[in-house]
Write an enzyme that holds these catalytic residues in place. Sequence first.
Site, PDB file in Angstrom:
ATOM      1  N   ASP A  87      -6.324  -1.827   1.300  1.00 25.78           N
ATOM      2  CA  ASP A  87      -7.134  -0.888   2.163  1.00 25.78           C
ATOM      3  C   ASP A  87      -7.895  -1.546   3.050  1.00 25.78           C
ATOM      4  O   ASP A  87      -8.882  -2.277   2.707  1.00 25.78           O
ATOM      5  CB  ASP A  87      -8.105   0.289   1.244  1.00 25.78           C
ATOM      6  CG  ASP A  87      -8.619   1.349   2.286  1.00 25.78           C
ATOM      7  OD1 ASP A  87      -7.492   1.787   3.095  1.00 25.78           O
ATOM      8  OD2 ASP A  87      -9.556   1.599   1.992  1.00 25.78           O
ATOM      9  N   ASP A 111     -10.073  -0.710   6.574  1.00 25.80           N
ATOM     10  CA  ASP A 111     -10.658   0.287   7.271  1.00 25.80           C
ATOM     11  C   ASP A 111     -11.365  -0.511   8.831  1.00 25.80           C
ATOM     12  O   ASP A 111     -11.925  -1.617   8.447  1.00 25.80           O
ATOM     13  CB  ASP A 111     -11.862   0.850   6.564  1.00 25.80           C
ATOM     14  CG  ASP A 111     -11.366   1.873   5.597  1.00 25.80           C
ATOM     15  OD1 ASP A 111      -9.987   2.386   5.684  1.00 25.80           O
ATOM     16  OD2 ASP A 111     -11.954   2.165   4.555  1.00 25.80           O
ATOM     17  N   ARG A 128       0.738  -1.220   0.054  1.00 17.60           N
ATOM     18  CA  ARG A 128       0.089  -0.111  -0.200  1.00 17.60           C
ATOM     19  C   ARG A 128       0.811   1.164  -0.052  1.00 17.60           C
ATOM     20  O   ARG A 128       1.567   1.387   0.783  1.00 17.60           O
ATOM     21  CB  ARG A 128      -1.017   0.081   1.313  1.00 17.60           C
ATOM     22  CG  ARG A 128      -1.741   1.203   1.460  1.00 17.60           C
ATOM     23  CD  ARG A 128      -2.842   1.344   0.447  1.00 17.60           C
ATOM     24  NE  ARG A 128      -3.689   2.655   0.814  1.00 17.60           N
ATOM     25  CZ  ARG A 128      -4.386   3.066   1.448  1.00 17.60           C
ATOM     26  NH1 ARG A 128      -5.024   2.306   2.360  1.00 17.60           N
ATOM     27  NH2 ARG A 128      -4.995   4.386   1.482  1.00 17.60           N
ATOM     28  N   ARG A 135      -5.307   1.232  -4.937  1.00 15.97           N
ATOM     29  CA  ARG A 135      -4.345   0.966  -3.869  1.00 15.97           C
ATOM     30  C   ARG A 135      -4.424  -0.833  -3.877  1.00 15.97           C
ATOM     31  O   ARG A 135      -5.266  -1.271  -4.414  1.00 15.97           O
ATOM     32  CB  ARG A 135      -4.884   1.052  -2.377  1.00 15.97           C
ATOM     33  CG  ARG A 135      -6.147   0.705  -2.176  1.00 15.97           C
ATOM     34  CD  ARG A 135      -7.114   1.597  -1.174  1.00 15.97           C
ATOM     35  NE  ARG A 135      -7.065   2.856  -1.691  1.00 15.97           N
ATOM     36  CZ  ARG A 135      -7.852   3.862  -0.858  1.00 15.97           C
ATOM     37  NH1 ARG A 135      -8.293   3.691   0.249  1.00 15.97           N
ATOM     38  NH2 ARG A 135      -8.002   5.142  -1.510  1.00 15.97           N
TER      39      ARG A 135
END
Length: 159
Positions: free
Chosen positions: A94, A96, A82, A91
């Site tokens: 990712d 989250d 990343r 990317r």
Amino acid sequence: MNDIFLLLGSNLGDRKLFLKQAIDYIEADIAPVVQLSSVFETQSWGKTDAPDYLNQVVHLHTLLPARVLLEKILAIEILLGRERKEKWGSRTIDIDILFYGDEFIEEPDLKVPHPELHKRRFTLEPLAEIAAAFVHPVLHKNILQLKNELTDNLIVKKV
């Protein structure tokens, strides 16, 4: 134990492989995966000329503090290539934090629940698949309700 929900996304390279590798690292470094959503393909959000994403939600149980969880997630992103060059940029991976139990965390680099999750179809579709009854601790609505209230019309399809 805290119920943790993570959103994985990839729109560069072998997207399926990056999701799988991220899950492997999560299980090795953070906690075993309790549930996985299906993989969903999604139009790029925020930067519409970028390649489509694959997204998947992962459910874990952990006692790790949220800050430590974030540090481990950021390390996994780096391991998987990343690079943070631009907001909403493409990317390899990712990750989250969507929810950390029912906690509300408001720090400069850590906001939980994820502040935009209730507006994003690419998040709510996979999340609703495995946690439809989970109640958002701030909005006090379950995931299915939030999904049904969406105005986001981005195309999100199960792969």
